[in-house]
Design an enzyme around this catalytic site. Sequence first.
Site, PDB file in Angstrom:
ATOM      1  N   ASN A  20       0.855  -1.186   0.000  1.00  0.00           N
ATOM      2  CA  ASN A  20       0.000   0.000   0.000  1.00  0.00           C
ATOM      3  C   ASN A  20       0.896   1.242   0.000  1.00  0.00           C
ATOM      4  O   ASN A  20       1.691   1.440   0.924  1.00  0.00           O
ATOM      5  CB  ASN A  20      -0.901  -0.011   1.238  1.00  0.00           C
ATOM      6  CG  ASN A  20      -1.911   1.111   1.236  1.00  0.00           C
ATOM      7  OD1 ASN A  20      -1.574   2.260   0.983  1.00  0.00           O
ATOM      8  ND2 ASN A  20      -3.158   0.798   1.554  1.00  0.00           N
ATOM      9  N   HIS A  23       0.916   6.273   1.869  1.00  0.00           N
ATOM     10  CA  HIS A  23       1.641   7.256   2.682  1.00  0.00           C
ATOM     11  C   HIS A  23       2.860   7.834   1.981  1.00  0.00           C
ATOM     12  O   HIS A  23       3.485   8.768   2.507  1.00  0.00           O
ATOM     13  CB  HIS A  23       1.969   6.656   4.039  1.00  0.00           C
ATOM     14  CG  HIS A  23       0.714   6.418   4.844  1.00  0.00           C
ATOM     15  ND1 HIS A  23      -0.146   7.447   5.162  1.00  0.00           N
ATOM     16  CD2 HIS A  23       0.143   5.285   5.323  1.00  0.00           C
ATOM     17  CE1 HIS A  23      -1.193   6.951   5.827  1.00  0.00           C
ATOM     18  NE2 HIS A  23      -1.027   5.652   5.928  1.00  0.00           N
ATOM     19  N   HIS A  56      -5.772   3.573  -1.517  1.00  0.00           N
ATOM     20  CA  HIS A  56      -7.095   3.911  -1.000  1.00  0.00           C
ATOM     21  C   HIS A  56      -7.399   5.345  -1.409  1.00  0.00           C
ATOM     22  O   HIS A  56      -6.799   6.286  -0.895  1.00  0.00           O
ATOM     23  CB  HIS A  56      -7.117   3.768   0.520  1.00  0.00           C
ATOM     24  CG  HIS A  56      -8.456   4.025   1.151  1.00  0.00           C
ATOM     25  ND1 HIS A  56      -8.697   3.783   2.493  1.00  0.00           N
ATOM     26  CD2 HIS A  56      -9.623   4.501   0.653  1.00  0.00           C
ATOM     27  CE1 HIS A  56      -9.957   4.096   2.784  1.00  0.00           C
ATOM     28  NE2 HIS A  56     -10.531   4.547   1.676  1.00  0.00           N
ATOM     29  N   ARG A  58      -9.657   8.065  -0.880  1.00  0.00           N
ATOM     30  CA  ARG A  58     -10.668   8.479   0.092  1.00  0.00           C
ATOM     31  C   ARG A  58     -11.483   9.647  -0.427  1.00  0.00           C
ATOM     32  O   ARG A  58     -11.031  10.404  -1.291  1.00  0.00           O
ATOM     33  CB  ARG A  58     -10.003   8.865   1.416  1.00  0.00           C
ATOM     34  CG  ARG A  58      -9.248   7.726   2.106  1.00  0.00           C
ATOM     35  CD  ARG A  58      -8.631   8.206   3.400  1.00  0.00           C
ATOM     36  NE  ARG A  58      -9.640   8.621   4.342  1.00  0.00           N
ATOM     37  CZ  ARG A  58     -10.034   7.896   5.403  1.00  0.00           C
ATOM     38  NH1 ARG A  58      -9.478   6.728   5.656  1.00  0.00           N
ATOM     39  NH2 ARG A  58     -10.962   8.345   6.224  1.00  0.00           N
ATOM     40  N   ARG A  62      -7.148  12.673   1.170  1.00  0.00           N
ATOM     41  CA  ARG A  62      -6.093  13.073   2.110  1.00  0.00           C
ATOM     42  C   ARG A  62      -4.723  12.532   1.715  1.00  0.00           C
ATOM     43  O   ARG A  62      -3.704  13.050   2.185  1.00  0.00           O
ATOM     44  CB  ARG A  62      -6.436  12.633   3.534  1.00  0.00           C
ATOM     45  CG  ARG A  62      -6.434  11.136   3.747  1.00  0.00           C
ATOM     46  CD  ARG A  62      -6.652  10.784   5.203  1.00  0.00           C
ATOM     47  NE  ARG A  62      -7.954  11.229   5.689  1.00  0.00           N
ATOM     48  CZ  ARG A  62      -8.443  10.863   6.876  1.00  0.00           C
ATOM     49  NH1 ARG A  62      -7.734  10.086   7.686  1.00  0.00           N
ATOM     50  NH2 ARG A  62      -9.635  11.271   7.254  1.00  0.00           N
ATOM     51  N   GLU A  83      -8.733   0.250  -2.920  1.00  0.00           N
ATOM     52  CA  GLU A  83      -9.507   0.305  -1.680  1.00  0.00           C
ATOM     53  C   GLU A  83     -10.403   1.527  -1.707  1.00  0.00           C
ATOM     54  O   GLU A  83      -9.953   2.618  -2.085  1.00  0.00           O
ATOM     55  CB  GLU A  83      -8.582   0.383  -0.462  1.00  0.00           C
ATOM     56  CG  GLU A  83      -7.907  -0.899  -0.101  1.00  0.00           C
ATOM     57  CD  GLU A  83      -7.198  -0.797   1.250  1.00  0.00           C
ATOM     58  OE1 GLU A  83      -7.270   0.279   1.899  1.00  0.00           O
ATOM     59  OE2 GLU A  83      -6.566  -1.771   1.657  1.00  0.00           O
ATOM     60  N   THR A 114      -8.417   3.390   8.473  1.00  0.00           N
ATOM     61  CA  THR A 114      -9.553   2.486   8.603  1.00  0.00           C
ATOM     62  C   THR A 114      -9.470   1.768   9.945  1.00  0.00           C
ATOM     63  O   THR A 114      -8.481   1.109  10.246  1.00  0.00           O
ATOM     64  CB  THR A 114      -9.569   1.469   7.452  1.00  0.00           C
ATOM     65  OG1 THR A 114      -9.567   2.179   6.208  1.00  0.00           O
ATOM     66  CG2 THR A 114     -10.814   0.602   7.522  1.00  0.00           C
ATOM     67  N   GLU A 165     -10.811  -9.440   2.957  1.00  0.00           N
ATOM     68  CA  GLU A 165      -9.543  -9.076   3.569  1.00  0.00           C
ATOM     69  C   GLU A 165      -9.774  -8.989   5.058  1.00  0.00           C
ATOM     70  O   GLU A 165     -10.540  -8.149   5.529  1.00  0.00           O
ATOM     71  CB  GLU A 165      -9.013  -7.741   3.045  1.00  0.00           C
ATOM     72  CG  GLU A 165      -7.680  -7.356   3.682  1.00  0.00           C
ATOM     73  CD  GLU A 165      -7.090  -6.075   3.134  1.00  0.00           C
ATOM     74  OE1 GLU A 165      -6.311  -5.420   3.880  1.00  0.00           O
ATOM     75  OE2 GLU A 165      -7.395  -5.715   1.987  1.00  0.00           O
ATOM     76  N   HIS A 204      -3.605  -4.687   7.579  1.00  0.00           N
ATOM     77  CA  HIS A 204      -3.782  -3.589   8.521  1.00  0.00           C
ATOM     78  C   HIS A 204      -2.923  -3.820   9.769  1.00  0.00           C
ATOM     79  O   HIS A 204      -3.087  -4.801  10.484  1.00  0.00           O
ATOM     80  CB  HIS A 204      -5.231  -3.396   8.948  1.00  0.00           C
ATOM     81  CG  HIS A 204      -5.502  -2.007   9.452  1.00  0.00           C
ATOM     82  ND1 HIS A 204      -5.700  -0.933   8.613  1.00  0.00           N
ATOM     83  CD2 HIS A 204      -5.554  -1.507  10.706  1.00  0.00           C
ATOM     84  CE1 HIS A 204      -5.902   0.165   9.323  1.00  0.00           C
ATOM     85  NE2 HIS A 204      -5.800  -0.144  10.597  1.00  0.00           N
TER      86      HIS A 204
END
Length: 255
Positions: A20, A23, A56, A58, A62, A83, A114, A165, A204
């Site tokens: 992922n 970030h 992801h 969103r 963000r 995602e 999440t 998941e 996660h």
Amino acid sequence: MLTFEVQSAKEKYPMKLLVNIDHIATLRNARGEGYPDPVEAARVCEEAGAAGIVFHLRGDRRHIRDQDVSRLKEHVRGKLDFEMSASDEMLEICTEVNPHLCTLVPEGREELTTEGGLKMATVYDDYEKRVFPKLRETDIEISLFLDPNPEDIELAHKLGTDAIELHTGTFANAEPGKQQHELTRLRKAANMANDLGIKVNAGHGLNLDKLPDLLETITVLNEVSIGHALISKSIYWGLERTVKSYLEIIEDFYG
């Protein structure tokens, strides 16, 4: 290391690492510059051996933004996992982008990330009538982000999901005395889903310390998604070395 008496994972199931890269975008957005570039990070991860990339998008944008999504679709060579919440906006974007996998997750504006799985009893009717029909117009595989609760897995199966998941954050953040309990819940949920013919993914909160316990416990994993801990470690180690370190752990169990 926490242990269970289970069949060796490497005897039965292959398993893939998806990274992922949200970030990377978070860091870029902090200064409003064009770097670091999530697409470049995705390239490095894949060249280091990752089987695919997770992002992801969103509602508040963000971290990952719309232009990132189109560029990731263009440049990612392996599996692309989108995602998202099940909003009409995201459904429209997802069907246009046509990733390999769509992972539906709960999303709240106030959350830092999440915070748990979908509550299937709450979303089932909407997913059955609005969400799944829209996605089934495409060849996108559907995954539901779930806590390891049997009732949620039963409803996911009834809905006809391709994959789930499992939310591993509760295990990853548990105190040492409670980790084995959470691993037991994850193992039972994974086996239940697998017996129902549902692909089992996980993610996660996982890091280099927690991943071995998870892989030793669950022998039916198809994919594992890791983001924050991997990107954080790469600040010290570099992205290539960090990805390869996770792959070495996977190789120990699934080589």
